[in-house]
Design a protein around this motif. Structure first.
Motif, short mmCIF file in Angstrom:
data_model
loop_
_atom_site.label_atom_id
_atom_site.label_comp_id
_atom_site.label_asym_id
_atom_site.label_seq_id
_atom_site.Cartn_x
_atom_site.Cartn_y
_atom_site.Cartn_z
N SER A 82 -1.72 2.64 6.08
CA SER A 82 -0.97 2.84 5.09
C SER A 82 0.08 3.95 5.32
CB SER A 82 -1.80 3.27 3.65
OG SER A 82 -0.91 3.37 2.78
N ARG A 120 0.94 5.59 2.89
CA ARG A 120 0.60 6.64 1.71
C ARG A 120 -0.59 7.38 2.32
NH1 ARG A 120 0.81 4.00 -4.17
NH2 ARG A 120 -0.80 2.54 -3.45
N SER A 136 -3.23 6.31 -0.93
CA SER A 136 -3.60 5.02 -0.51
C SER A 136 -4.97 4.60 -0.85
CB SER A 136 -3.36 5.02 1.09
OG SER A 136 -3.78 3.99 1.59
N THR A 137 -5.09 3.55 -1.27
CA THR A 137 -6.46 3.10 -1.83
C THR A 137 -7.04 2.50 -0.71
OG1 THR A 137 -5.46 2.07 -3.93
CG2 THR A 137 -7.61 1.09 -3.25
N SER A 138 -6.56 1.77 0.46
CA SER A 138 -7.01 1.32 1.52
C SER A 138 -7.64 2.35 2.42
CB SER A 138 -6.25 0.32 2.29
OG SER A 138 -4.99 1.14 3.01
N MET A 152 -1.68 -4.82 2.24
CA MET A 152 -0.92 -5.87 2.47
C MET A 152 0.45 -5.58 2.11
SD MET A 152 -0.87 -9.79 0.64
CE MET A 152 -2.01 -10.62 1.57
N SER A 154 -6.16 -3.12 0.98
CA SER A 154 -5.74 -3.06 -0.32
C SER A 154 -4.46 -4.11 -0.67
CB SER A 154 -5.60 -1.86 -0.97
OG SER A 154 -5.31 -1.72 -2.34
N GLU A 165 -3.64 -4.04 -7.33
CA GLU A 165 -3.13 -2.60 -7.99
C GLU A 165 -2.25 -2.71 -8.82
OE1 GLU A 165 -1.61 0.15 -4.91
OE2 GLU A 165 -1.37 1.59 -6.21
C1 LIG Z 1 6.69 -2.85 0.95
C2 LIG Z 1 5.52 -3.35 0.44
C3 LIG Z 1 5.06 -4.66 0.28
C4 LIG Z 1 3.96 -5.10 -0.58
N1 LIG Z 1 3.56 -6.42 -0.29
C5 LIG Z 1 2.82 -6.84 -1.20
C6 LIG Z 1 2.53 -8.02 -0.79
O1 LIG Z 1 2.92 -9.04 -0.14
N2 LIG Z 1 1.20 -8.57 -1.64
C7 LIG Z 1 0.43 -7.86 -2.50
O2 LIG Z 1 -0.40 -8.31 -2.92
N3 LIG Z 1 0.94 -6.68 -2.67
C8 LIG Z 1 1.98 -6.15 -1.81
N4 LIG Z 1 2.26 -4.88 -1.86
C9 LIG Z 1 1.37 -4.17 -2.65
C10 LIG Z 1 0.24 -3.24 -1.94
O3 LIG Z 1 -0.37 -4.01 -1.17
C11 LIG Z 1 -0.78 -2.53 -2.79
O4 LIG Z 1 0.10 -1.48 -3.67
C12 LIG Z 1 -1.75 -1.74 -1.93
O5 LIG Z 1 -2.75 -1.14 -2.92
C13 LIG Z 1 -0.97 -0.59 -1.19
O6 LIG Z 1 -2.24 -0.03 -0.66
P1 LIG Z 1 -2.39 1.52 -0.03
O7 LIG Z 1 -2.79 2.12 -1.42
O8 LIG Z 1 -3.30 1.44 0.88
O9 LIG Z 1 -1.06 1.96 0.39
C14 LIG Z 1 3.31 -4.22 -1.24
C15 LIG Z 1 3.59 -2.80 -1.36
C16 LIG Z 1 4.88 -2.35 -0.77
C17 LIG Z 1 5.38 -0.92 -0.87
#
Ligand SMILES: Cc1cc2nc3c(=O)[nH]c(=O)nc-3n(C[C@H](O)[C@H](O)[C@H](O)COP(=O)(O)O)c2cc1C
Length: 212
Positions: free
Chosen positions: A10, A12, A16-18, A97, A145, A187
């Motif tokens: 991530s 983040r 970051s959740t993951s 994702m 996540s 999320e």
């Molecule tokens: C550039 C970008 C693309 C994303 N694409 C998807 C997606 O295709 N499908 C989905 O369910 N969430 C998508 N998300 C949401 C993230 O998967 C979600 O916020 C996740 O919890 C982030 O993980 P992290 O907190 O570990 O960074 C996207 C977020 C961003 C910033």
């Protein structure tokens, strides 16, 4: 299981959740294995270069033992990343994702560790390519996540998930077939809905920390 290689995907940090879920697993695991070794490889917040022409020329050089020094230099980071894989028993990948797949830093890392002659071999059988994985006896845990809901097995959006299923394929290609996946979803849904999913993922990871 005594050595874990953690690959955080991530961009983040604390938000970051993951990453947070993966670190929760590591804390629980470390409490049970005080002597266990954890190596963190950051690929979300630190740039892993995408493969370029020099990398491809060097990686597929027909005489790997006679690579010119300049080509060896082009593969230095890749060699290091592959070495890390060999040195650890469990690979823990944390990733969001992103656009139905994974962030580009994690993709770049995978491109760096799928290496001819090191993590897979290629032969021809009657002119048809045959691939042999070269890693053995390793396990992987993918912690992911997602913003939406239903990307898991049997879910309504399963066919759109090219994140953890793709990671499974790539890891299998190099010989890591024992792969567990823990996902938090939603999320982008109501706070309470996401919290329930995260709590379920946390519990699953605590259970896994007892068996790894
Ligand atoms: C550039 C970008 C693309 C994303 N694409 C998807 C997606 O295709 N499908 C989905 O369910 N969430 C998508 N998300 C949401 C993230 O998967 C979600 O916020 C996740 O919890 C982030 O993980 P992290 O907190 O570990 O960074 C996207 C977020 C961003 C910033």
């Amino acid at each position: 299981m005594s050595r874990i290689l953690v690959v955080h995907g991530s961009p983040r940090g604390d938000r970051s959740t993951s990453r947070r879920l993966a670190e929760g697993f590591l804390s629980a695991w470390q409490a049970r294995h005080p002597e266990g070794q954890i190596t963190r490889r950051e690929v979300g917040r630190v740039l892993v270069p995408p493969v370029n022409e020099a990398f491809v020329a060097a990686a597929f050089y027909p005489e790997p033992d006679a690579r010119p020094l300049s080509m060896q230099a082009d593969l230095a980071l890749s060699d290091q990343l592959v070495g890390e894989l060999f040195e650890h028993d469990l690979l823990l990948i944390s990733t969001p994702m992103y656009n139905f797949s994974v962030p580009s830093g994690l993709k770049a890392w995978v491109d760096q560790i799928v290496r001819l002659g090191l993590t897979f071999d290629h032969t021809l059988d009657n002119g048809v390519a045959q691939y042999t994985p070269l890693l053995q006896g390793k396990k992987a845990l993918i912690v992911t996540s997602r913003g939406g809901f239903g990307f898991g097995p049997g879910g309504a959006l399963e066919a759109l998930n090219h994140a953890d299923p793709w990671l499974r394929t790539a890891l299998g290609f190099v010989g890591i077939n024992d792969v567990s996946v823990v996902a938090a979803e939603g999320e982008e849904s109501a706070e309470r809905t996401f919290a329930v999913s995260v709590a379920e993922a946390e519990q699953r990871l605590l259970d896994l920390a007892r068996v790894f």
